[in-house]
Scaffold this motif. Structure first.
Motif, PDB file in Angstrom:
ATOM      1  N   VAL A 128       0.816  -1.223  -0.066  1.00  0.00           N
ATOM      2  CA  VAL A 128      -0.189  -0.023  -0.017  1.00  0.00           C
ATOM      3  C   VAL A 128       0.916   1.025  -0.074  1.00  0.00           C
ATOM      4  O   VAL A 128       2.003   1.148   0.673  1.00  0.00           O
ATOM      5  CB  VAL A 128      -1.071   0.170   1.292  1.00  0.00           C
ATOM      6  CG1 VAL A 128      -2.001  -0.967   1.073  1.00  0.00           C
ATOM      7  CG2 VAL A 128      -0.087  -0.250   2.533  1.00  0.00           C
ATOM      8  N   PRO A 129       0.283   2.377  -0.426  1.00  0.00           N
ATOM      9  CA  PRO A 129       1.121   3.666  -0.338  1.00  0.00           C
ATOM     10  C   PRO A 129       0.956   4.103   1.282  1.00  0.00           C
ATOM     11  O   PRO A 129      -0.026   3.636   1.627  1.00  0.00           O
ATOM     12  CB  PRO A 129       0.297   4.489  -1.129  1.00  0.00           C
ATOM     13  CG  PRO A 129      -0.902   4.030  -1.474  1.00  0.00           C
ATOM     14  CD  PRO A 129      -0.801   2.296  -1.238  1.00  0.00           C
ATOM     15  N   LEU A 130       1.804   4.749   1.534  1.00  0.00           N
ATOM     16  CA  LEU A 130       1.561   5.312   3.057  1.00  0.00           C
ATOM     17  C   LEU A 130       0.308   6.262   3.252  1.00  0.00           C
ATOM     18  O   LEU A 130      -0.034   6.921   2.071  1.00  0.00           O
ATOM     19  CB  LEU A 130       2.723   6.243   3.318  1.00  0.00           C
ATOM     20  CG  LEU A 130       2.953   6.565   4.784  1.00  0.00           C
ATOM     21  CD1 LEU A 130       3.274   5.338   5.395  1.00  0.00           C
ATOM     22  CD2 LEU A 130       4.456   7.245   4.776  1.00  0.00           C
ATOM     23  N   ALA A 131      -0.489   6.023   4.186  1.00  0.00           N
ATOM     24  CA  ALA A 131      -1.655   6.804   4.521  1.00  0.00           C
ATOM     25  C   ALA A 131      -1.200   8.224   4.595  1.00  0.00           C
ATOM     26  O   ALA A 131      -0.279   8.890   5.016  1.00  0.00           O
ATOM     27  CB  ALA A 131      -2.272   6.456   5.837  1.00  0.00           C
ATOM     28  N   ALA A 132      -2.071   9.151   3.774  1.00  0.00           N
ATOM     29  CA  ALA A 132      -1.775  10.407   3.648  1.00  0.00           C
ATOM     30  C   ALA A 132      -1.547  11.253   4.779  1.00  0.00           C
ATOM     31  O   ALA A 132      -0.464  12.281   4.887  1.00  0.00           O
ATOM     32  CB  ALA A 132      -2.791  11.275   2.715  1.00  0.00           C
ATOM     33  N   PRO A 133      -2.260  11.254   5.854  1.00  0.00           N
ATOM     34  CA  PRO A 133      -2.106  11.916   7.204  1.00  0.00           C
ATOM     35  C   PRO A 133      -0.696  11.466   7.707  1.00  0.00           C
ATOM     36  O   PRO A 133      -0.184  12.383   8.292  1.00  0.00           O
ATOM     37  CB  PRO A 133      -3.094  11.453   8.133  1.00  0.00           C
ATOM     38  CG  PRO A 133      -4.249  11.012   7.372  1.00  0.00           C
ATOM     39  CD  PRO A 133      -3.409  10.342   6.153  1.00  0.00           C
ATOM     40  N   VAL A 134      -0.123  10.382   7.600  1.00  0.00           N
ATOM     41  CA  VAL A 134       1.078   9.834   8.029  1.00  0.00           C
ATOM     42  C   VAL A 134       2.286  10.368   7.300  1.00  0.00           C
ATOM     43  O   VAL A 134       3.102  11.021   7.892  1.00  0.00           O
ATOM     44  CB  VAL A 134       1.285   8.313   8.143  1.00  0.00           C
ATOM     45  CG1 VAL A 134       2.573   7.794   8.513  1.00  0.00           C
ATOM     46  CG2 VAL A 134       0.076   7.837   8.961  1.00  0.00           C
ATOM     47  N   ALA A 135       1.935  10.340   6.033  1.00  0.00           N
ATOM     48  CA  ALA A 135       2.926  10.893   5.230  1.00  0.00           C
ATOM     49  C   ALA A 135       3.189  12.364   5.487  1.00  0.00           C
ATOM     50  O   ALA A 135       4.353  13.099   5.455  1.00  0.00           O
ATOM     51  CB  ALA A 135       2.541  10.806   3.622  1.00  0.00           C
ATOM     52  N   THR A 167       1.657   8.293  15.874  1.00  0.00           N
ATOM     53  CA  THR A 167       0.751   9.138  16.459  1.00  0.00           C
ATOM     54  C   THR A 167      -0.066   9.736  15.484  1.00  0.00           C
ATOM     55  O   THR A 167      -1.550   9.682  15.417  1.00  0.00           O
ATOM     56  CB  THR A 167       1.552  10.304  17.153  1.00  0.00           C
ATOM     57  OG1 THR A 167       2.230   9.720  18.257  1.00  0.00           O
ATOM     58  CG2 THR A 167       0.532  11.136  18.106  1.00  0.00           C
ATOM     59  N   ALA A 168       0.329  10.103  14.410  1.00  0.00           N
ATOM     60  CA  ALA A 168      -0.652  10.400  13.389  1.00  0.00           C
ATOM     61  C   ALA A 168      -1.359   9.328  12.703  1.00  0.00           C
ATOM     62  O   ALA A 168      -2.779   9.542  12.600  1.00  0.00           O
ATOM     63  CB  ALA A 168       0.181  11.010  12.287  1.00  0.00           C
ATOM     64  N   ALA A 169      -1.015   8.280  12.469  1.00  0.00           N
ATOM     65  CA  ALA A 169      -1.704   7.208  12.101  1.00  0.00           C
ATOM     66  C   ALA A 169      -2.988   7.011  12.966  1.00  0.00           C
ATOM     67  O   ALA A 169      -4.275   6.914  12.713  1.00  0.00           O
ATOM     68  CB  ALA A 169      -0.987   5.766  11.939  1.00  0.00           C
ATOM     69  N   LEU A 170      -2.762   6.689  14.297  1.00  0.00           N
ATOM     70  CA  LEU A 170      -3.653   6.571  15.219  1.00  0.00           C
ATOM     71  C   LEU A 170      -4.959   7.758  15.570  1.00  0.00           C
ATOM     72  O   LEU A 170      -5.919   7.346  15.566  1.00  0.00           O
ATOM     73  CB  LEU A 170      -3.226   6.410  16.684  1.00  0.00           C
ATOM     74  CG  LEU A 170      -2.389   4.953  16.795  1.00  0.00           C
ATOM     75  CD1 LEU A 170      -1.316   4.811  18.353  1.00  0.00           C
ATOM     76  CD2 LEU A 170      -3.523   3.800  16.905  1.00  0.00           C
ATOM     77  N   ARG A 171      -4.549   8.842  15.237  1.00  0.00           N
ATOM     78  CA  ARG A 171      -5.146  10.036  15.258  1.00  0.00           C
ATOM     79  C   ARG A 171      -5.932  10.220  14.120  1.00  0.00           C
ATOM     80  O   ARG A 171      -7.335  10.640  14.163  1.00  0.00           O
ATOM     81  CB  ARG A 171      -4.523  11.346  15.810  1.00  0.00           C
ATOM     82  CG  ARG A 171      -4.181  11.128  17.125  1.00  0.00           C
ATOM     83  CD  ARG A 171      -3.276  12.552  17.706  1.00  0.00           C
ATOM     84  NE  ARG A 171      -3.025  12.600  19.103  1.00  0.00           N
ATOM     85  CZ  ARG A 171      -2.342  13.381  19.776  1.00  0.00           C
ATOM     86  NH1 ARG A 171      -1.660  14.314  19.016  1.00  0.00           N
ATOM     87  NH2 ARG A 171      -2.016  13.411  20.885  1.00  0.00           N
TER      88      ARG A 171
END
Length: 423
Positions: free
Chosen positions: A79-86, A315-319
């Motif tokens: 998968v590509p990285l989740a945008a909020p994480v990137a 932290t960004a992933a979870l939030r």
């Protein structure tokens, strides 16, 4: 008990010619910048990267084998990285925020995720600590509650590093095999507890929840029974809950520390598996109320081990990455169904029970008569890399573990190759 390590597979000048790939084209190809939002007509991140794009990755999954091999083994997602994480990572890099880790933001984000996703408000930030990753966190927890030579009970077949890390830290593994239904066999568990506590001394139970490789999600009733049995034998429970966010949409994950009697337990959690962040090391150790003093003895230098960028990403992933996670979970649900259909059509002898947790599939290939290590045959004859069941301890012979976190096209091609390998 098996402590066999995963064999290293290398290319061979006599390897079969590559089989054609019939996968789907990418929507974007290889992205040149941070991942864009998924288009409205396809919210599944597992559909977005082509095989050519994936082969340009330099991680273990894509560089262990020659290019003609389809790698469906180690737990990395295609998968590509989740945008909020990137965005969180690139913002930190732009700011030069690449120093040492500190603070409770990760634990706070995890506590909020646990409250909203699992209905558990017992993850107290003051009873949490950052650790380098889940396995190194497990090592530190076992050091806190056991001594050298102590027994550590595991439910086999189980994640190979359970054997490797436990024995490397001078503890000994005691196996409690799963039942035929791939769930905890409480008679076997009690026998293992009895054996582990013979002669006194401190013992631990390393619980894999959800279970890897079977994908079993333990129920509240099962976990409550685990806590009661552990209390009866004076055994401390350490729960590896790294796959907790990745369960089927009709399944509820139950944190071990949320059940009655688990107050002196310890758990390790991370966003790494659910958001494909294994290369950004970070995890959280969580103590039950009666284990707070144990966690307080964790050496201060352990908190220096996580990556600061890893903590920012997790932290960004979870939030902010929950919608992305739900899209991945839906894609994995689809792939579970697809794999069952493909096997029924192309390899009906293989026994597969679609599981409710993880993005891993545990395949019983014994009816194919490929010996203890069918993964070797699928690699040599079909150019598909799977995890050999023998690495997972007792009960793993004749099995393989397949990573479902890929595109439907690649999964379809992999099963086609596996079938061709046994024709």
């Amino acid at each position: 008990m098996s402590t066999q390590r995963r064999p290293a597979h290398t290319g061979s000048p006599n390897a079969p010619a590559p089989l054609p790939f019939s996968g789907e084209p990418a929507y974007f190809g290889l992205m040149d910048s941070a991942p864009r939002e998924t288009p409205d007509d396809d919210r599944n991140p597992l559909h977005l990267l082509s095989l050519d794009a994936l082969r340009r990755r330099t991680s273990m999954k894509w560089r262990t084998y020659p290019e003609d091999v389809l790698p469906l083994w180690v737990a990395e997602m295609d998968v590509p990285l989740a945008a909020p994480v990137a965005r969180a990572i690139t913002d930190a890099v732009a700011l030069g925020d690449t120093g040492y880790p500190t603070g409770t933001a990760y634990a706070g984000a995890l506590a909020d995720f646990a409250r909203t996703r699992w209905g558990w408000d017992g993850l107290a930030v003051e009873r949490a600590a950052i650790v380098p990753d889940v396995m190194l966190g497990i090592v530190e927890m076992l050091k806190l509650i056991t001594g050298p030579g102590a027994p550590v009970v595991v439910n086999c077949p189980v994640y190979p590093p359970f054997y490797q890390f436990v024995t490397h830290m001078d503890r000994r593994v005691v196996e409690a095999p799963l039942g035929g239904d791939l769930r905890i066999d409480f008679a076997a568990l009690e026998e293992a507890f009895r054996h582990a506590t013979t002669g006194g001394g401190r013992a631990a139970y390393l619980l894999c929840s959800p279970h890897n490789p079977t994908g079993t999600v333990h129920s509240a009733e099962e976990l409550t029974a685990v806590a009661a049995l552990a209390d009866r034998y004076g055994i401390r429970v350490v729960a590896d809950e790294i796959h907790a966010p990745v369960v089927a949409h009709d399944t509820a994950f139950v944190p071990y520390l949320s059940v009655p009697g688990a107050e002196n337990g310890l758990a390790l959690m991370s966003a790494s598996k659910a958001w494909n962040l294994a290369g950004l090391k970070a995890a959280v150790a969580v103590a039950g109320p009666a284990a707070a003093d144990d966690l307080a003895r964790l050496p201060e230098e352990v908190s220096h081990g996580p990556s600061h960028l890893g903590i920012i990403a997790h932290t960004a992933a979870l939030r902010d990455g929950r919608d992305w996670l739900d899209a991945v979970r839906a894609g994995i649900d689809d792939n579970r169904r697809l794999l069952a259909e493909l096997l029924a059509d192309r390899l009906p002898q293989v026994r597969y029970r679609p599981a409710a947790g993880t993005y891993l599939a545990w395949l019983d290939c014994r009816p194919l008569n490929l010996g203890d290590d069918p993964a070797a045959a699928f690699l040599a004859r079909g150019r598909v890399a799977l995890s050999p069941g023998t690495s997972f301890g007792t009960g793993g012979a004749g099995h393989v573990r397949l990573n479902l976190a890929t595109s439907p096209g690649l999964l379809t091609e992999a099963v086609r190759r596996m079938a061709a390998a046994v024709d």
